[in-house]
Design a protein around this motif. Structure first.
Motif, PDB file in Angstrom:
ATOM      1  N   GLU A  46      94.360  37.492  13.007  1.00 33.67           N
ATOM      2  CA  GLU A  46      93.994  36.694  14.171  1.00 33.67           C
ATOM      3  C   GLU A  46      95.230  36.346  14.993  1.00 33.67           C
ATOM      4  O   GLU A  46      96.335  36.757  14.702  1.00 33.67           O
ATOM      5  CB  GLU A  46      93.263  35.432  13.720  1.00 33.67           C
ATOM      6  N   VAL A 101      85.781  35.528  16.786  1.00 34.44           N
ATOM      7  CA  VAL A 101      86.004  35.282  15.367  1.00 34.44           C
ATOM      8  C   VAL A 101      86.445  33.843  15.117  1.00 34.44           C
ATOM      9  O   VAL A 101      87.030  33.193  15.978  1.00 34.44           O
ATOM     10  CB  VAL A 101      87.035  36.266  14.783  1.00 34.44           C
ATOM     11  N   PRO A 156      81.300  35.678  12.649  1.00 39.14           N
ATOM     12  CA  PRO A 156      81.632  35.904  14.058  1.00 39.14           C
ATOM     13  C   PRO A 156      80.401  35.797  14.952  1.00 39.14           C
ATOM     14  O   PRO A 156      79.266  35.931  14.490  1.00 39.14           O
ATOM     15  CB  PRO A 156      82.177  37.331  14.053  1.00 39.14           C
ATOM     16  N   GLY A 210      88.322  40.575  16.117  1.00 36.02           N
ATOM     17  CA  GLY A 210      87.022  40.781  16.731  1.00 36.02           C
ATOM     18  C   GLY A 210      87.053  41.772  17.876  1.00 36.02           C
ATOM     19  O   GLY A 210      86.008  42.191  18.367  1.00 36.02           O
TER      20      GLY A 210
END
Length: 471
Positions: free
Chosen positions: A31, A270, A340, A217
């Motif tokens: 992330e 996400v 998600p 994501g």
């Protein structure tokens, strides 16, 4: 008095600092990770931006957009009777399904305030990018394309909620500038289209990578060249909302639409449980319930079982009743704090192509794409080539079950085609709304008062029997 909402369009410089703080939080598992040892303020970014501070602001835009989508799931989902926010006290039901909407205290005002907060950050980013001494010309183009894509999407989030009331579009980064006028719906959509097209040009000149990380994501869409495909997907969605069928088909041709790829592939928002990040706010089995009609209106497969989407996205729970509304169904898509939320899926793009072709009268092409989704997502038998029934109704059915609880698609689509009154209501949830009010704090400084200020009463179709949708 310009309370709450208006300052977000003409915010003091310190108001945006929180966005930078949010953007700089480190996230694990691929992330966003942007170090920010000096904790730069918005003023610092505007006066002497660095690669680090601009990266923090850019990644903060993703986080802001994620918040907007999470709010849309439950608010727009309730408007379209996909589900209900059913707190034990019942306090969450008025304003989403029952009472007239009051722009003075309507909780859905967050779907006006938050996108504009993000838009202001995008404007700051666009002004700052040229001042970063270490960026190459290609990197600057990549940042511009990213920022304009996010900015356009945030405007889309505003206009789908306010619709016929319009929305301000001349929102600059200068907090001391003149109050932005409220533009009519058509102008807002034209501006969104222009932003997305400009962003595509920037992204094509953006080199091989962004100068900041994107989330997991966006895997497969995380370079300027591949992010264009997400940009085009959003362009297609906006074009369909305005019946611009040819533009929709052109955009879809440049998107990631692929009937040979998994229908679930695409872009996702996400969430993590890491310190400083947020979890999925729609993981709330204590609050969020599905409308029973998603089970009772699901079509049957050849073996008599329900549409696979109803089977996999819904689960039966003990019945819960509050203020006359009962549900014994909940969603399973967000079954953990880190689940998600879809942004745009391949499945939606296939259906958007069907929608555009149907709008152009290309019934056979539309039927082919609808069948791709019916068979592969729903496990339903394909419709025959000579299907003479309500193909638009069939399209809307498939959009409902393919995109349920992902951002209010049912409400948007039924309003688009003048079918809001086909959404079931009962005596306990009698109102259907076609737009959210413009917040009163946005209206008070304007003379004359714009349309959409104050109370939105909605429509009240004839209620159907409370048990009409149960087996």
């Amino acid at each position: 008095m310009r309370a709450r909402i208006l300052p977000l369009l003409r915010a003091p410089r310190t108001a945006g600092a929180a966005l930078l703080l949010l953007a700089t939080t480190s996230l694990a598992c691929g992330e966003i990770t942007v170090p920010n040892p000096n904790n730069p303020s918005v003023g610092d970014v505007e006066a002497a931006p660095t690669a680090t501070s601009v990266a923090a602001l850019a990644t903060g835009l993703l986080r802001g957009t994620r918040t907007n989508v999470a709010e849309s799931v439950r608010w727009l989902g309730a408007f379209g009777r996909e589900g209900y926010p059913m707190s034990v006290t019942g306090a969450s039901l008025p304003g989403s399904i029952r009472d007239p909407l009051n722009g003075n205290g309507f909780p859905g005002n967050v779907l006006y305030a938050d996108p504009y907060r993000n838009i202001r950050s995008a404007n700051i980013l666009l002004e700052a990018v040229d001042k970063v001494p270490t960026y190459t010309p290609a990197q600057k183009e990549a940042v511009r394309g990213f920022a304009k894509t996010i900015k356009a999407y945030d405007f889309l989030q505003v206009i789908v909620t306010r619709d016929r009331f319009g929305a301000p579009i001349e929102v600059g980064a200068d907090p001391t500038g003149a109050l932005a006028p409220i533009a009519p719906r058509a102008e807002v959509y034209a501006y969104i289209a222009r932003l997305l097209d400009e962003a595509r040009t920037h992204l094509r000149a953006g080199g091989t990578s962004f100068p900041f990380p994107l989330t997991s994501g966006l895997a497969g869409l995380n370079t300027p060249a591949t992010f264009v495909r997400l940009n085009r997907a959003l362009r297609a969605r906006a074009a369909v909302y305005t019946d611009d069928w040819q533009a929709a088909l052109a955009a879809l041709g440049e998107s990631f639409l692929d009937t040979g790829a998994p229908l679930a592939s695409g872009a996702y928002h996400v969430f993590t449980t890491n310190s400083g990040d947020v979890t999925n706010p729609n993981f709330r089995p204590d609050l969020l319930f599905a409308h029973r009609r998603l089970r009772t209106e699901a079509q049957r497969r050849a073996d008599g079982t329900l549409d696979l989407r109803a089977q996999t996205k819904l689960t039966t729970v003990p019945a819960f009743t509050v203020q006359g509304i009962t549900s014994d169904v909940q969603f399973t898509m967000y079954n953990s704090a880190t689940a998600p939320i879809p942004w745009v899926k391949n499945e939606e793009l296939v259906l958007l192509r069907a929608e555009a072709n149907l709008g152009l009268g290309n019934r056979a092409a539309a039927l082919r794409d609808i069948n791709v989704v019916r068979v592969n997502a729903g496990g339903l038998p394909a419709l025959p080539d000579d299907f003479a029934g309500d193909l638009l109704g069939e399209l809307l059915y498939n959009k409902r079950y393919s995109l349920v609880w992902e951002g209010g698609h049912t409400w948007i689509d039924m309003r688009h085609y003048g079918r809001l009154d086909q959404i079931p209501v009962t005596a306990a949830d009698p109102r259907l709304f076609d737009a959210m009010p413009i917040p009163v704090a946005e209206c008070q400084p304007r003379t004359p008062q714009p349309t959409g200020c104050g109370i939105v009463t909605g429509i009240t179709p004839t209620p159907r029997a409370a048990g009409a949708f149960e087996p």
